[in-house]
Motif scaffolding. Structure first.
Motif, PDB file in Angstrom:
ATOM      1  N   GLY A  16       0.804  -1.217   0.000  1.00  0.00           N
ATOM      2  CA  GLY A  16       0.000   0.000   0.000  1.00  0.00           C
ATOM      3  C   GLY A  16       0.833   1.261   0.000  1.00  0.00           C
ATOM      4  O   GLY A  16       0.582   2.193  -0.780  1.00  0.00           O
ATOM      5  N   SER A  17       1.844   1.310   0.851  1.00  0.00           N
ATOM      6  CA  SER A  17       2.684   2.506   0.909  1.00  0.00           C
ATOM      7  C   SER A  17       3.489   2.683  -0.378  1.00  0.00           C
ATOM      8  O   SER A  17       3.662   3.812  -0.861  1.00  0.00           O
ATOM      9  N   ALA A  18       3.962   1.563  -0.969  1.00  0.00           N
ATOM     10  CA  ALA A  18       4.692   1.665  -2.237  1.00  0.00           C
ATOM     11  C   ALA A  18       3.782   2.137  -3.365  1.00  0.00           C
ATOM     12  O   ALA A  18       4.175   2.963  -4.201  1.00  0.00           O
ATOM     13  N   ALA A  19       2.544   1.628  -3.393  1.00  0.00           N
ATOM     14  CA  ALA A  19       1.591   2.041  -4.430  1.00  0.00           C
ATOM     15  C   ALA A  19       1.247   3.521  -4.294  1.00  0.00           C
ATOM     16  O   ALA A  19       1.152   4.241  -5.295  1.00  0.00           O
ATOM     17  N   VAL A  20       1.058   3.990  -3.075  1.00  0.00           N
ATOM     18  CA  VAL A  20       0.758   5.404  -2.857  1.00  0.00           C
ATOM     19  C   VAL A  20       1.949   6.275  -3.255  1.00  0.00           C
ATOM     20  O   VAL A  20       1.793   7.308  -3.923  1.00  0.00           O
ATOM     21  N   SER A  48       2.197   6.468  -6.972  1.00  0.00           N
ATOM     22  CA  SER A  48       1.109   7.294  -7.496  1.00  0.00           C
ATOM     23  C   SER A  48       1.419   8.774  -7.312  1.00  0.00           C
ATOM     24  O   SER A  48       1.188   9.589  -8.221  1.00  0.00           O
ATOM     25  N   ILE A  49       1.942   9.140  -6.149  1.00  0.00           N
ATOM     26  CA  ILE A  49       2.294  10.542  -5.886  1.00  0.00           C
ATOM     27  C   ILE A  49       3.330  11.029  -6.886  1.00  0.00           C
ATOM     28  O   ILE A  49       3.235  12.140  -7.431  1.00  0.00           O
ATOM     29  N   PHE A  50       4.327  10.199  -7.162  1.00  0.00           N
ATOM     30  CA  PHE A  50       5.365  10.585  -8.129  1.00  0.00           C
ATOM     31  C   PHE A  50       4.777  10.744  -9.525  1.00  0.00           C
ATOM     32  O   PHE A  50       5.129  11.678 -10.254  1.00  0.00           O
ATOM     33  N   VAL A  51       3.876   9.851  -9.910  1.00  0.00           N
ATOM     34  CA  VAL A  51       3.226   9.945 -11.222  1.00  0.00           C
ATOM     35  C   VAL A  51       2.399  11.225 -11.317  1.00  0.00           C
ATOM     36  O   VAL A  51       2.435  11.933 -12.341  1.00  0.00           O
ATOM     37  N   PHE A  52       1.665  11.556 -10.268  1.00  0.00           N
ATOM     38  CA  PHE A  52       0.858  12.769 -10.281  1.00  0.00           C
ATOM     39  C   PHE A  52       1.726  14.014 -10.463  1.00  0.00           C
ATOM     40  O   PHE A  52       1.314  14.983 -11.104  1.00  0.00           O
ATOM     41  N   ALA A  53       2.921  13.966  -9.919  1.00  0.00           N
ATOM     42  CA  ALA A  53       3.807  15.131 -10.007  1.00  0.00           C
ATOM     43  C   ALA A  53       4.421  15.282 -11.395  1.00  0.00           C
ATOM     44  O   ALA A  53       4.496  16.394 -11.925  1.00  0.00           O
ATOM     45  N   TYR A  54       4.831  14.166 -12.007  1.00  0.00           N
ATOM     46  CA  TYR A  54       5.666  14.263 -13.209  1.00  0.00           C
ATOM     47  C   TYR A  54       5.162  13.430 -14.383  1.00  0.00           C
ATOM     48  O   TYR A  54       5.942  13.012 -15.235  1.00  0.00           O
ATOM     49  N   SER A  55       3.864  13.171 -14.441  1.00  0.00           N
ATOM     50  CA  SER A  55       3.341  12.390 -15.571  1.00  0.00           C
ATOM     51  C   SER A  55       3.558  13.113 -16.895  1.00  0.00           C
ATOM     52  O   SER A  55       3.718  12.478 -17.944  1.00  0.00           O
ATOM     53  N   GLN A  75       2.988   8.422 -20.931  1.00  0.00           N
ATOM     54  CA  GLN A  75       1.941   7.427 -20.740  1.00  0.00           C
ATOM     55  C   GLN A  75       2.406   6.223 -19.929  1.00  0.00           C
ATOM     56  O   GLN A  75       1.593   5.581 -19.262  1.00  0.00           O
ATOM     57  N   VAL A  76       3.704   5.924 -19.974  1.00  0.00           N
ATOM     58  CA  VAL A  76       4.206   4.775 -19.209  1.00  0.00           C
ATOM     59  C   VAL A  76       3.950   4.978 -17.720  1.00  0.00           C
ATOM     60  O   VAL A  76       3.564   4.037 -17.008  1.00  0.00           O
ATOM     61  N   SER A  77       4.142   6.198 -17.241  1.00  0.00           N
ATOM     62  CA  SER A  77       3.908   6.465 -15.824  1.00  0.00           C
ATOM     63  C   SER A  77       2.433   6.320 -15.470  1.00  0.00           C
ATOM     64  O   SER A  77       2.084   5.818 -14.392  1.00  0.00           O
ATOM     65  N   ILE A  78       1.546   6.742 -16.366  1.00  0.00           N
ATOM     66  CA  ILE A  78       0.112   6.598 -16.112  1.00  0.00           C
ATOM     67  C   ILE A  78      -0.277   5.120 -16.053  1.00  0.00           C
ATOM     68  O   ILE A  78      -1.067   4.696 -15.201  1.00  0.00           O
ATOM     69  N   LEU A  79       0.285   4.329 -16.933  1.00  0.00           N
ATOM     70  CA  LEU A  79       0.010   2.891 -16.913  1.00  0.00           C
ATOM     71  C   LEU A  79       0.508   2.257 -15.621  1.00  0.00           C
ATOM     72  O   LEU A  79      -0.135   1.353 -15.070  1.00  0.00           O
ATOM     73  N   ALA A  80       1.643   2.709 -15.123  1.00  0.00           N
ATOM     74  CA  ALA A  80       2.161   2.202 -13.849  1.00  0.00           C
ATOM     75  C   ALA A  80       1.208   2.547 -12.708  1.00  0.00           C
ATOM     76  O   ALA A  80       0.993   1.743 -11.788  1.00  0.00           O
ATOM     77  N   TYR A 121      -2.112   3.005 -12.969  1.00  0.00           N
ATOM     78  CA  TYR A 121      -3.265   2.107 -13.093  1.00  0.00           C
ATOM     79  C   TYR A 121      -2.920   0.696 -12.613  1.00  0.00           C
ATOM     80  O   TYR A 121      -3.750   0.019 -12.003  1.00  0.00           O
ATOM     81  N   ALA A 122      -1.699   0.256 -12.896  1.00  0.00           N
ATOM     82  CA  ALA A 122      -1.286  -1.092 -12.514  1.00  0.00           C
ATOM     83  C   ALA A 122      -1.228  -1.271 -11.002  1.00  0.00           C
ATOM     84  O   ALA A 122      -1.302  -2.402 -10.505  1.00  0.00           O
ATOM     85  N   CYS A 123      -1.115  -0.182 -10.274  1.00  0.00           N
ATOM     86  CA  CYS A 123      -1.077  -0.272  -8.816  1.00  0.00           C
ATOM     87  C   CYS A 123      -2.449  -0.575  -8.219  1.00  0.00           C
ATOM     88  O   CYS A 123      -2.544  -1.233  -7.174  1.00  0.00           O
ATOM     89  N   TRP A 124      -3.517  -0.110  -8.862  1.00  0.00           N
ATOM     90  CA  TRP A 124      -4.839  -0.136  -8.227  1.00  0.00           C
ATOM     91  C   TRP A 124      -5.863  -1.006  -8.941  1.00  0.00           C
ATOM     92  O   TRP A 124      -6.566  -1.784  -8.290  1.00  0.00           O
ATOM     93  N   LEU A 125      -5.982  -0.905 -10.253  1.00  0.00           N
ATOM     94  CA  LEU A 125      -7.046  -1.637 -10.948  1.00  0.00           C
ATOM     95  C   LEU A 125      -6.944  -3.162 -10.800  1.00  0.00           C
ATOM     96  O   LEU A 125      -7.981  -3.828 -10.653  1.00  0.00           O
ATOM     97  N   PRO A 126      -5.736  -3.769 -10.816  1.00  0.00           N
ATOM     98  CA  PRO A 126      -5.671  -5.229 -10.646  1.00  0.00           C
ATOM     99  C   PRO A 126      -6.184  -5.721  -9.292  1.00  0.00           C
ATOM    100  O   PRO A 126      -6.492  -6.911  -9.157  1.00  0.00           O
ATOM    101  N   LEU A 127      -6.302  -4.829  -8.311  1.00  0.00           N
ATOM    102  CA  LEU A 127      -6.803  -5.256  -7.005  1.00  0.00           C
ATOM    103  C   LEU A 127      -8.249  -5.717  -7.084  1.00  0.00           C
ATOM    104  O   LEU A 127      -8.709  -6.479  -6.235  1.00  0.00           O
ATOM    105  N   VAL A 128      -8.967  -5.268  -8.110  1.00  0.00           N
ATOM    106  CA  VAL A 128     -10.338  -5.756  -8.321  1.00  0.00           C
ATOM    107  C   VAL A 128     -10.318  -7.249  -8.607  1.00  0.00           C
ATOM    108  O   VAL A 128     -11.179  -8.010  -8.138  1.00  0.00           O
ATOM    109  N   LEU A 129      -9.344  -7.707  -9.375  1.00  0.00           N
ATOM    110  CA  LEU A 129      -9.225  -9.123  -9.700  1.00  0.00           C
ATOM    111  C   LEU A 129      -8.696  -9.929  -8.521  1.00  0.00           C
ATOM    112  O   LEU A 129      -9.026 -11.108  -8.379  1.00  0.00           O
TER     113      LEU A 129
END
Length: 434
Positions: free
Chosen positions: A18-22, A25-32, A37-42, A44-52
């Motif tokens: 959780g802390s690594a994902a957050v 995400s913070i780094f992506v929000f700062a410098y996307s 697009q690679v950072s945006i995909l990273a 999404y990869a932190c959170w959306l797969p948790l549904v599965l």
């Protein structure tokens, strides 16, 4: 090797993930915008797969979040009357998916894990900006300000104010110890340095107001829940009187003058008037989500030129409600106002009835900061930015039913207990629901 689901989705056991994902995400929000697009995909990869991983935990009773996503859904619907349908469609889908990620985080990440991950991410963000070390000249106020790896001093100010806030939360609300305490002190100190270098009056004022409110609420925790409600109401009324008196005595202009600003907020009041004038063309539903600041549109080009925005992108009306009024009309303003008002008041009500609930205190602080900033910035209606992620994360916490539990023990103590006993509870998380 099979990884237990709890290490990914259980708020009591997924501290490392959780802390690594957050933090990522913070780094992506700062410098996307820098890493693409690679950072945006990273992200999404932190959170959306948790549904599965565990769809029952993530999607259970999803109807509780309908009021949270109402604004994002309406932004998607605006494609049908948008002045720039392709831009609106893309941006609205991005916003809705971004909100969903924040709600997944609310279901799977506790407030302690969020605070630690946010401090780690903000620390890396600010260190990277210090390495870049860029200063920009502001033609509107004639000053040079530190922007680092950002394009605006206000973004540096936002991340710096959040670093101080989460450092304060870890030290005084969560009372963390050991390595987390050191991280909090380092993050808060570095954030204070970059906040001074950025000279962002908006961030400083919002931070001061937020910390002042938290100090008052922290003091109110000494009283019983029944007494606390009356104290909060009295404190709210006294604050309104003091703010009104200070405004009439010229305190507002004095504070702005300390930052080299004038009563126009360096052109913001003119920009607001232009936004109100633009909203008259489509007052009910607006011109469409993100369909105003479009290259080639005459009014947008005119304002970019007047405010020296050479990139012709990344600009707004510096007021959340005026921005929404132009893009989504009165209906959009009502929906965003529902969020901006319901979240802090809902958290305040939850805080007033709890005996000791640092999670509600921190969540209320986040909501308060972005409520204050909403009158001079646009933080919570844009995808892939830290403001909207944290704001919708807090909204997700509020939407989850509260359970009466004792405060959570520190992480290191919890790890020792789990290692000894082989099991752990969810003591104290006011926002946890199995």
């Amino acid at each position: 090797m099979k990884i237990p689901k709890a290490l990914l989705v259980d708020p009591d056991r997924n501290f490392w993930y959780g802390s690594a994902a957050v933090a990522l995400s913070i780094f992506v929000f700062a410098y996307s915008t820098r890493f693409g697009q690679v950072s945006i995909l990273a992200y999404y990869a932190c959170w959306l797969p948790l549904v599965l991983v565990d769809h029952r935990r993530v999607l259970d009773r999803y109807w509780r979040f309908l009021w949270v996503i109402a604004f994002a859904v309406f932004a998607c619907l605006s494609v049908f009357w948008s002045a720039a349908p392709s831009i609106t469609l893309r941006a609205a889908i991005q916003l809705l998916s971004h909100v969903i990620c924040a709600l997944i985080a609310a279901r799977t990440v506790g407030i302690r894990t969020m605070s630690v991950g946010a401090m780690a991410g903000i620390l890396v963000v600010l260190l990277y900006s210090l390495m870049v070390g860029q200063y920009d000249f502001d033609p509107l106020d004639g000053t040079y300000s530190f922007v680092g790896a950002f394009s605006s001093k206000n973004q540096v100010g936002l991340f710096s104010s959040l670093g101080i806030f989460f450092g304060f939360a870890a030290l005084f609300a969560l009372r963390e110890r050991g390595l987390v305490r050191i991280l909090a002190a380092v993050c808060a100190t570095l954030s204070a340095v970059t906040l001074v270098k950025a000279q962002s009056a908006t961030s400083v004022l919002a931070l001061v107001a937020t910390l002042a409110v938290l100090f008052c609420l922290k003091f109110a925790m000494w009283f019983s829940p029944s007494t606390r409600k009356g104290a909060l109401i009295a404190g709210f009324m006294v604050t309104l009187v003091l703010v009104f008196a200070a405004a009439n005595m010229g305190a507002f202009d004095l504070v702005l003058g300390a930052f080299g600003k004038d009563s126009t907020l360096t052109g913001r009041t003119y920009l607001w008037s232009q936004g109100l004038a633009a909203s008259a063309d489509a007052p009910v539903f607006g011109v469409g989500y993100q369909a105003y600041w479009v290259q080639g549109f005459s009014e947008a080009e005119r304002l970019w030129d007047e405010f020296y925005i050479g990139s012709r992108a990344g600009f707004h009306f510096h007021n959340t409600y005026i921005e929404v009024l132009v893009e989504l009309g009165v209906v959009g303003v009502l929906l965003i106002a529902l969020l901006m008002i319901r979240i802090p008041f809902g958290l305040l009500r939850r805080f007033a009835g709890a005996r000791k609930d640092p999670a509600s205190l921190i969540a209320f602080g986040i909501a308060t900061m972005f409520l204050v900033r909403s009158f001079v910035e646009v933080d919570v209606i844009t995808p892939y930015v830290v403001g909207s992620f944290l704001f919708y994360y807090v909204a997700g916490l509020l939407a989850v039913p509260q359970r009466d539990r004792q405060p959570a023990e520190p992480y290191l103590a919890r790890w020792r207990r789990v290692a000894q006993n082989g099991a752990g509870g969810m003591e104290g998380s006011a926002f946890y629901r199995p």
